[in-house]
Enzyme design. Structure first.
Site, PDB file in Angstrom:
ATOM      1  N   TRP A   1      17.975 -17.852  46.481  1.00 29.22           N
ATOM      2  CA  TRP A   1      16.520 -18.405  45.860  1.00 29.22           C
ATOM      3  C   TRP A   1      16.744 -19.695  44.992  1.00 29.22           C
ATOM      4  O   TRP A   1      16.192 -20.462  45.087  1.00 29.22           O
ATOM      5  CB  TRP A   1      15.911 -17.107  45.116  1.00 29.22           C
ATOM      6  CG  TRP A   1      14.634 -17.682  44.671  1.00 29.22           C
ATOM      7  CD1 TRP A   1      13.389 -17.409  45.421  1.00 29.22           C
ATOM      8  CD2 TRP A   1      14.173 -18.081  43.386  1.00 29.22           C
ATOM      9  NE1 TRP A   1      12.306 -17.939  44.537  1.00 29.22           N
ATOM     10  CE2 TRP A   1      12.875 -18.346  43.471  1.00 29.22           C
ATOM     11  CE3 TRP A   1      15.036 -18.663  42.571  1.00 29.22           C
ATOM     12  CZ2 TRP A   1      12.182 -19.075  42.541  1.00 29.22           C
ATOM     13  CZ3 TRP A   1      14.409 -19.459  41.444  1.00 29.22           C
ATOM     14  CH2 TRP A   1      13.082 -19.402  41.297  1.00 29.22           C
ATOM     15  N   LYS A   2      17.614 -19.603  43.887  1.00 24.59           N
ATOM     16  CA  LYS A   2      17.645 -20.548  43.059  1.00 24.59           C
ATOM     17  C   LYS A   2      18.131 -21.926  43.977  1.00 24.59           C
ATOM     18  O   LYS A   2      17.614 -22.922  43.513  1.00 24.59           O
ATOM     19  CB  LYS A   2      18.687 -20.402  41.941  1.00 24.59           C
ATOM     20  CG  LYS A   2      18.718 -21.299  40.874  1.00 24.59           C
ATOM     21  CD  LYS A   2      17.415 -21.882  40.326  1.00 24.59           C
ATOM     22  CE  LYS A   2      17.359 -22.961  39.441  1.00 24.59           C
ATOM     23  NZ  LYS A   2      18.018 -22.455  38.088  1.00 24.59           N
ATOM     24  N   ILE A   3      19.099 -21.673  44.891  1.00 23.05           N
ATOM     25  CA  ILE A   3      19.694 -22.952  45.625  1.00 23.05           C
ATOM     26  C   ILE A   3      18.409 -23.372  46.172  1.00 23.05           C
ATOM     27  O   ILE A   3      18.377 -24.660  46.338  1.00 23.05           O
ATOM     28  CB  ILE A   3      20.836 -22.384  46.601  1.00 23.05           C
ATOM     29  CG1 ILE A   3      21.873 -22.189  45.838  1.00 23.05           C
ATOM     30  CG2 ILE A   3      20.811 -23.372  47.466  1.00 23.05           C
ATOM     31  CD1 ILE A   3      23.200 -21.551  46.497  1.00 23.05           C
TER      32      ILE A   3
END
Length: 289
Positions: A154-156
């Site tokens: 998700w963060k990537i």
């Protein structure tokens, strides 16, 4: 983030590689320790560093957190690191009897201070439930996305979009200015439109007044976009727009390798358009008050 935990009534032991950064927390009542091993007695240890290698060193080096018989119940890492590297860390911690949650955030230091961070977490649901109140004390919203490294992905994906949005926002702002619309007027209207967002609002003051006080450097954003493109290759996803934005960010990181905000991209794109920008010296709301 630590200050918000203290304000919520939690007791903290803190360690930082740069000791001076702990002084404000000491003033708020946190215990400052000189050796990271001293936080191993805590049931929950939060970590937040720049890279996968930094996290591995803090945890597993000879002088690392786990270099003692004491073991925290769980480690919650809030860094922006690769999903593959995070999986390796999870495997090693699990073998050591320590639970591990990935909990990266969306938002810079100013967003954190305003209590408007978003936290996205993955790992054991039981461990997530146990620390959800702690995460909630730091953020406006907390989302659990499942087991394993899903929060890393998700963060990537989030920071890959971050790079693409920065490129686009700078491009269209310069288009409007070259056509005669002052930056502050263009962005004021943009922020009130369907395309306005927390991101466009909090970057507007920097773009209007050419204030590139660091929130996130070109080098760090490049690192995250590289992670995004690597994940895309691993999953067979075509990302042509992100690839183009990454190339521009690579050039920017060579031009500005030090401590400056990534929004300095506006200046480099202006130079390519034959424009010389000046600060407009206009007060612009960043939407974080």
């Amino acid at each position: 983030m630590a200050a918000r935990l203290i304000a919520a009534g939690y007791g903290l032991s803190v360690w930082n590689r740069t000791v001076a950064k702990t002084a404000p927390l000491a003033a708020l009542g946190a215990e400052v320790v000189a050796d990271k091993k001293a936080v191993a007695h805590c049931s929950t240890v939060f970590t937040m560093v720049s890279t996968t290698d930094d996290l591995k060193a803090i945890l597993f080096a000879a002088d690392g957190l786990l270099g003692t018989e004491a073991r925290p119940q769980r480690i919650v890492d809030m860094s922006s690191i690769s999903d593959a590297g995070s999986a390796e860390i999870r495997e090693t911690l699990t073998a050591s009897g320590v639970a591990y949650l990935s909990a990266p955030v969306s938002g810079n230091a100013k967003v954190a201070k305003a209590g408007k961070l978003l936290v996205v977490a993955s790992g054991s649901k039981a461990d997530y439930d146990a620390i959800q109140p702690l995460l909630g004390a730091m953020a406006r919203a907390v989302t659990y996305v499942g087991e394993g490294e899903r929060a890393r992905v998700w963060k990537i994906a989030h920071n890959t979009m971050f790079g693409v949005m920065t490129q686009t926002l700078c491009e269209v702002t310069l288009l409007a200015e070259k056509a005669g619309i002052p930056r502050h007027l263009f962005l004021e209207a943009m922020n009130q439109s369907v395309l306005g967002s927390m991101f466009t609002r909090y970057k507007s003051p920097a773009l209007v007044n050419l204030d590139f006080t660091t929130t996130f450097t070109p080098k760090l954003l490049l690192k995250d976009m590289e992670l995004g493109l690597a994940a895309a290759r691993a999953h067979g996803v075509v990302m042509p727009t992100a690839s183009t934005a990454r190339d521009g960010l690579l050039a920017l990181s060579h031009q500005y390798p030090g401590d400056i905000d990534f929004s300095v991209l506006l200046v480099e794109l202006a130079r390519a358009a034959g424009m010389k920008l000046v600060p407009e010296n206009v007060a612009v709301s960043d939407g974080l008050a």
